[in-house]
Write an enzyme that holds these catalytic residues in place. Structure first.
Site, mmCIF file in Angstrom:
data_model
loop_
_atom_site.group_PDB
_atom_site.id
_atom_site.type_symbol
_atom_site.label_atom_id
_atom_site.label_comp_id
_atom_site.label_asym_id
_atom_site.label_seq_id
_atom_site.Cartn_x
_atom_site.Cartn_y
_atom_site.Cartn_z
ATOM 1 N N ASP A 138 0.789 -1.235 0.000
ATOM 2 C CA ASP A 138 0.000 0.000 0.000
ATOM 3 C C ASP A 138 0.820 1.284 0.000
ATOM 4 O O ASP A 138 0.267 2.377 -0.032
ATOM 5 C CB ASP A 138 -0.945 -0.001 1.204
ATOM 6 C CG ASP A 138 -0.196 -0.156 2.521
ATOM 7 O OD1 ASP A 138 1.063 -0.159 2.507
ATOM 8 O OD2 ASP A 138 -0.851 -0.283 3.568
ATOM 9 N N GLY A 139 2.148 1.159 0.102
ATOM 10 C CA GLY A 139 2.968 2.370 0.092
ATOM 11 C C GLY A 139 2.974 3.121 1.415
ATOM 12 O O GLY A 139 3.538 4.208 1.521
ATOM 13 N N ASP A 173 19.201 -4.784 -1.851
ATOM 14 C CA ASP A 173 18.435 -3.544 -2.041
ATOM 15 C C ASP A 173 18.482 -2.687 -0.776
ATOM 16 O O ASP A 173 18.045 -1.534 -0.803
ATOM 17 C CB ASP A 173 16.983 -3.851 -2.421
ATOM 18 C CG ASP A 173 16.321 -4.832 -1.464
ATOM 19 O OD1 ASP A 173 16.829 -5.952 -1.307
ATOM 20 O OD2 ASP A 173 15.306 -4.466 -0.853
ATOM 21 N N ASP A 203 17.547 1.655 5.688
ATOM 22 C CA ASP A 203 16.331 0.836 5.797
ATOM 23 C C ASP A 203 16.222 0.127 7.137
ATOM 24 O O ASP A 203 16.474 -1.072 7.261
ATOM 25 C CB ASP A 203 16.232 -0.167 4.643
ATOM 26 C CG ASP A 203 15.531 0.458 3.440
ATOM 27 O OD1 ASP A 203 15.372 1.698 3.429
ATOM 28 O OD2 ASP A 203 15.147 -0.276 2.523
HETATM 29 P P1 AMP Z 1 12.263 -4.023 2.523
HETATM 30 O O1 AMP Z 1 12.494 -5.501 2.672
HETATM 31 O O2 AMP Z 1 11.416 -3.411 3.589
HETATM 32 O O3 AMP Z 1 13.516 -3.285 2.309
HETATM 33 O O4 AMP Z 1 11.353 -3.828 1.207
HETATM 34 C C1 AMP Z 1 11.533 -4.553 0.034
HETATM 35 C C2 AMP Z 1 10.711 -3.951 -1.062
HETATM 36 O O5 AMP Z 1 9.334 -3.921 -0.705
HETATM 37 C C3 AMP Z 1 11.075 -2.523 -1.432
HETATM 38 O O6 AMP Z 1 10.937 -2.381 -2.809
HETATM 39 C C4 AMP Z 1 10.041 -1.712 -0.705
HETATM 40 O O7 AMP Z 1 9.812 -0.480 -1.313
HETATM 41 C C5 AMP Z 1 8.817 -2.615 -0.803
HETATM 42 N N1 AMP Z 1 7.847 -2.378 0.267
HETATM 43 C C6 AMP Z 1 7.965 -2.704 1.574
HETATM 44 N N2 AMP Z 1 6.869 -2.317 2.252
HETATM 45 C C7 AMP Z 1 6.040 -1.722 1.368
HETATM 46 C C8 AMP Z 1 4.742 -1.119 1.461
HETATM 47 N N3 AMP Z 1 4.073 -1.043 2.600
HETATM 48 N N4 AMP Z 1 4.224 -0.606 0.326
HETATM 49 C C9 AMP Z 1 4.871 -0.675 -0.843
HETATM 50 N N5 AMP Z 1 6.070 -1.239 -0.994
HETATM 51 C C10 AMP Z 1 6.662 -1.765 0.100
HETATM 52 MG MG MG Z 2 14.318 -1.834 1.656
#
Ligand code: AMP
Ligand code: MG
Length: 517
Positions: free
Chosen positions: A134-135, A269, A279
């Site tokens: 949901d962003g 990432d 992050d």
């Molecule tokens: P992370 O493991 O939290 O670093 O996230 C991995 C990927 O998932 C990245 O591309 C983030 O932008 C995406 N992501 C994580 N949480 C959300 C969220 N609530 N809405 C959209 N994208 C998300």
């Molecule tokens: Mg991330």
């Protein structure tokens, strides 16, 4: 109010009029996207140091214009928001396109000191990279990111920063325990700041897609904007740059190991090209010393990202970056030389760090045994890492007794059981410190400069979260205030250095965290 100069957008190709819907985005580095407005933005906390760095005083930070801009409800002049495209290896596997799924860059601000700071709203709504999510971000994870970014900065550890923490007034639904019981939680937005948010994954995605001309452009851009000192490199600029990334990554991990920080999701990432901690998700701080401890519930079985494996995983991630760079760099031995530099820097700087942590003027080869032995004892006897090193300072030839270390033990029975082992070890330790021939006063200040008195223990953050969720956000700044001077004993702040209380041992947020945030 802020002077924007958006080089990333100006010099690298992007999508300007693309629809904000989830999809694969190729042949560009970014997509213009507007934050989605929130219903009732409210400033919960901001970092006065970060604000001052950007030239923003208290008045500016409290202004409605700034609160609205940091909530994504209005745009500041010069800001043309965008999300960037990156990929990554998650838990060891190539995951394809990821990208800024819930981070929206406001742009690059140049301050009076001519420093460049990218500002990024985390949790400001969906982007083309949001995949199936949901962003948005929940308050609990936003508090954790806000506090830990600034705490790490004050600990002297390379990190992205946090400018502000805004409550949105909207609810966000999350299944925190992945048990099919989702609940509506308060939403929040953190404004993060860093000279660059570029990740290893930005290079990996272009290599994976064979977009090699763009990959070369991104490399040249990164060197020019973020590593200007390398422009004068005599030859093989790319190899010099990769070696520098390896060096910075090694230094960052040495610092993590020093204070007991466990990132928890070291996917490629989540690796910054500047060697910044980036992050803050299910990260954690080591309480009882345990190299096998991982704070991330998703990692509980594999323990890929546990405390003790961080140096090895950082190298693995650098290897994946090297693979990506190798697609445009024929001289692979030059890239291998960069990886060797990681090993050298890690080895040299970690031994220097551990020498300082134990109070030695310099590392001797025999110290490996002395250190290894006490780390094993600490693990078997359930000893708190932070408290142990602040107590070890008190040991001198007149006080060679495990009693001095007692407050670092979680269990009385283990204190008794390992008493003789610690006594024997302390004798060796005292011999070693005396062998160095230095005055104890120097040893104490050397140790206290490297061994923090206050770290952002998991349970401390959770207490702040519990009270903020109950409508009392003032504890956020109270904790941040203590964390501003982590190496100095602050009278009246004993509660902030206390080892993890019993109630927190298995409580969610205090021992393990899920990625759901
Ligand atoms: P992370 O493991 O939290 O670093 O996230 C991995 C990927 O998932 C990245 O591309 C983030 O932008 C995406 N992501 C994580 N949480 C959300 C969220 N609530 N809405 C959209 N994208 C998300
Ligand atoms: Mg991330």
């Amino acid at each position: 109010m802020l002077n924007f100069d958006n080089l990333f957008q100006r010099e690298l190709p992007g999508e300007t009029d693309a629809p904000n819907r989830i999809r694969q985005v190729s042949n560009v580095c970014w997509s213009n996207v507007l934050p989605t407005p929130v219903s009732e933005p409210h400033m919960l906390a901001y970092s006065s140091e970060m604000a001052a760095t950007l030239g923003l005083d208290d008045l500016a930070m409290h202004s409605q214009t700034m609160v609205n801009a940091l909530a994504g409800n209005t745009l500041l002049s010069g800001s043309t928001p965008y999300a960037t495209c990156y990929g990554g290896h998650q838990f060891g596997n190539w995951a394809g396109q990821l990208g800024d799924g819930r981070a929206i860059l406001l742009g690059e601000v140049v301050n009076v000191a001519r420093e460049r700071w990218e500002l990024q709203l985390k949790g400001a709504g969906p982007t083309p990279y949001s995949r199936n999510a949901d962003g948005r971000a929940v308050l609990r994870s936003s508090i954790r990111e806000f506090l830990c970014s600034e705490a790490m900065h004050h600990l002297g550890i390379p990190t992205t920063r946090a400018l502000s923490l805004i409550a949105t007034g909207d609810k966000v639904v999350r299944d925190m325990f992945y048990d099919g019981d989702p609940r509506a939680e308060p939403g929040a937005i953190v404004c993060r700041a860093a000279p660059s948010f570029t990740r290893f994954g930005h290079f990996e995605i272009l290599a994976a897609r064979g977009e090699l001309l763009l990959l070369k452009r991104l490399i040249n851009f990164t060197i020019a904007r973020d590593f200007p000192e390398l422009i004068a490199a005599p030859e093989d600029q790319l190899a010099h740059w990769f070696a520098e990334v390896c060096t910075r990554t090694a230094r960052m991990v040495v610092a993590w190991m020093r204070v007991g920080f466990v990132h928890g999701v070291m996917n490629t990432d989540n690796m910054s090209i500047l060697g910044l901690t980036i992050d803050y998700g299910p990260y954690g701080w080591v309480d009882n010393f345990d190299p096998g401890w991982t704070p991330n519930t998703t990692d509980a079985s594999g323990k890929r990202y546990c405390f003790g494996r961080q140096p090895e995983i950082a190298r693995w991630n650098l290897e994946r970056l090297a693979d990506a760079l190798a697609t445009v760099h024929a001289d692979h031995t030059a890239l291998e030389a960069g990886l060797a530099i990681y090993d050298e820097v890690y080895s040299a700087e970690s031994t220097r760090m551990y020498a300082g942590k134990f109070g030695f003027t310099a590392w001797q080869n025999s110290d490996a045994d002395l250190m290894g032995d006490v780390f094993k004892l600490m693990q078997f006897a359930d000893v708190d890492m932070t408290e142990f090193f602040r107590r070890l300072v008190k040991i001198d030839s007149a006080h060679v007794s495990p009693e001095v270390l007692r407050s670092a033990f979680y269990r009385e029975d283990l204190f008794t059981q390992y008493h003789a082992d610690f006594s024997a070890w302390l004798l060796r330790y005292v011999q070693r410190t005396n062998a160095g021939g230095q005055f104890d006063s120097q040893r104490v200040s050397r140790m206290n400069r490297l061994n923090p008195r206050y770290v952002m223990r998991n349970y401390l953050a959770q207490q702040v979260i519990d009270s903020a969720e109950a409508g009392e956000p003032s504890k956020i700044l109270e904790l941040l205030e203590v964390m501003r001077h982590p190496y100095i004993v602050q009278p009246g702040c004993e509660a902030f250095s206390a080892i993890r209380p019993d109630w927190a041992r298995q409580k969610a947020g205090c021992s393990m965290l899920s990625c759901s945030s």
